[in-house]
Design an enzyme around this catalytic site. Sequence first.
Site, short mmCIF file in Angstrom:
data_model
loop_
_atom_site.label_atom_id
_atom_site.label_comp_id
_atom_site.label_asym_id
_atom_site.label_seq_id
_atom_site.Cartn_x
_atom_site.Cartn_y
_atom_site.Cartn_z
N TYR A 56 0.89 -1.15 -0.01
CA TYR A 56 0.05 -0.05 0.08
C TYR A 56 0.77 1.24 0.00
O TYR A 56 2.06 1.11 -0.72
CB TYR A 56 -1.03 -0.20 0.94
CG TYR A 56 -2.10 0.90 0.82
CD1 TYR A 56 -3.01 0.57 -0.22
CD2 TYR A 56 -2.60 1.87 1.86
CE1 TYR A 56 -4.34 1.50 -0.21
CE2 TYR A 56 -3.53 2.55 1.86
CZ TYR A 56 -4.37 2.30 0.55
OH TYR A 56 -5.51 3.15 0.42
N LYS A 111 -20.21 -20.90 -10.53
CA LYS A 111 -19.44 -20.46 -11.73
C LYS A 111 -17.87 -20.15 -11.55
O LYS A 111 -16.90 -20.60 -12.23
CB LYS A 111 -20.19 -19.65 -12.71
CG LYS A 111 -19.71 -19.48 -14.15
CD LYS A 111 -20.34 -20.71 -14.69
CE LYS A 111 -20.37 -20.83 -16.19
NZ LYS A 111 -21.01 -21.67 -16.93
#
Length: 407
Positions: A56, A111
Amino acid sequence: MAAEIVNPRSDSSAGQEGEGEPLDSFDPAFALHRGGKMAVQATVPVRDKDDLSLAYTPGVAKVCSAIAEQPELVHDYTWKSSVVAVVTDGTAVLGLGDIGPEASLPVMEGKAILFKQFGGVDAVPIALATTDTDEIVDTVVRLAPSFGGVNLEDISAPRCFDIERKLQERLDIPVFHDDQHGTAVVTLAALRNAAKLTGRTLGDLRAVISGAGAAGVAIAKMLLEAGIGDVAVADRKGIVSADRDDLTPVKRELAEITNRAGISGSLEAALSGADVFIGVSGGTVPEPAVASMAEGAFVFAMANPNPEVHPDIAHRYAAVVATGRSDFPNQINNVLAFPGIFAGALQVRASRITEGMKIAAAEALAGVVGDDLAADYVIPSPFDERVAPAVTAAVAAAARAEGVARR
């Protein structure tokens, strides 16, 4: 993102049955789904302040600035080139129909974990609270910078055709409606092997497709592209033919390219002397119609859970029988296609998925069967570890050959 099955969480009171008992107590499917089937997992460690400063701020700012100057770097320094959006509006979910976006989420999560399990591709379920074609298109276009591809799922016909077309026109990443093209790829692969088994080619075959929805239209177009002798498509009112005045624009287009024999009338009449039956519609085909097919016919009855022709009946007349069910041989299962197709397209940063890439996927899938070809084995199992690598390599090579690869 890593798609993974997570342990059921037992602290939720959602979903009750009987006297306050959770649904988990009555059905293992609910136990498995509690808390969802996916989680986000970091691919880099954040163990101390040095890791934090790289993952970060301030380290991330260098990467952001570089991408701002050279946008193509986003593929190298983010997950974009390895992640797919699985997009639905919940209007055509499995055999359940229009159940809405929230109820579609378990399927979209499923999925996504199949993408990861079988293709190594990360996927994010996105269920949209609109059924308006233009709103869906605009929404996905706005989301597209985060993804390397878009898998459209369980969107009802005929809107699904327009949505896919409009998205591919506006985006430079692959857009793939799996209900159409995944089914078509696996069907073509199985049909190639069935023809090979019986000493024929696709050009020797006349096929009849029951169902003129997303899957039926895509299968017909792909079989024609692959060189089938003839194919006719039937909807609820009979064979889709140019002499009908009740056709949608999609079906009118279909009538122009199919049915070279000029057949009209019922599905049952069209089956007389046909070499192939492909069912993607539900309903039941009478046994006499199956018996009227040509000797050595193929019956691919893919409706779930009830095939249009039960395998016990189909085997009385057909040389090869396939269904959409896992408890019978020769399962026509989309999971054989879409993970490898996207993995191959993402590998070369393809701008789209072409017909040539889909046919290459079908040929690779058929080739996995190899010398083990038999009447009860014209298509491999989804758990055959050779499937995804074979499809991935074939799709990547086809993308390069067709000029849509960018690396």
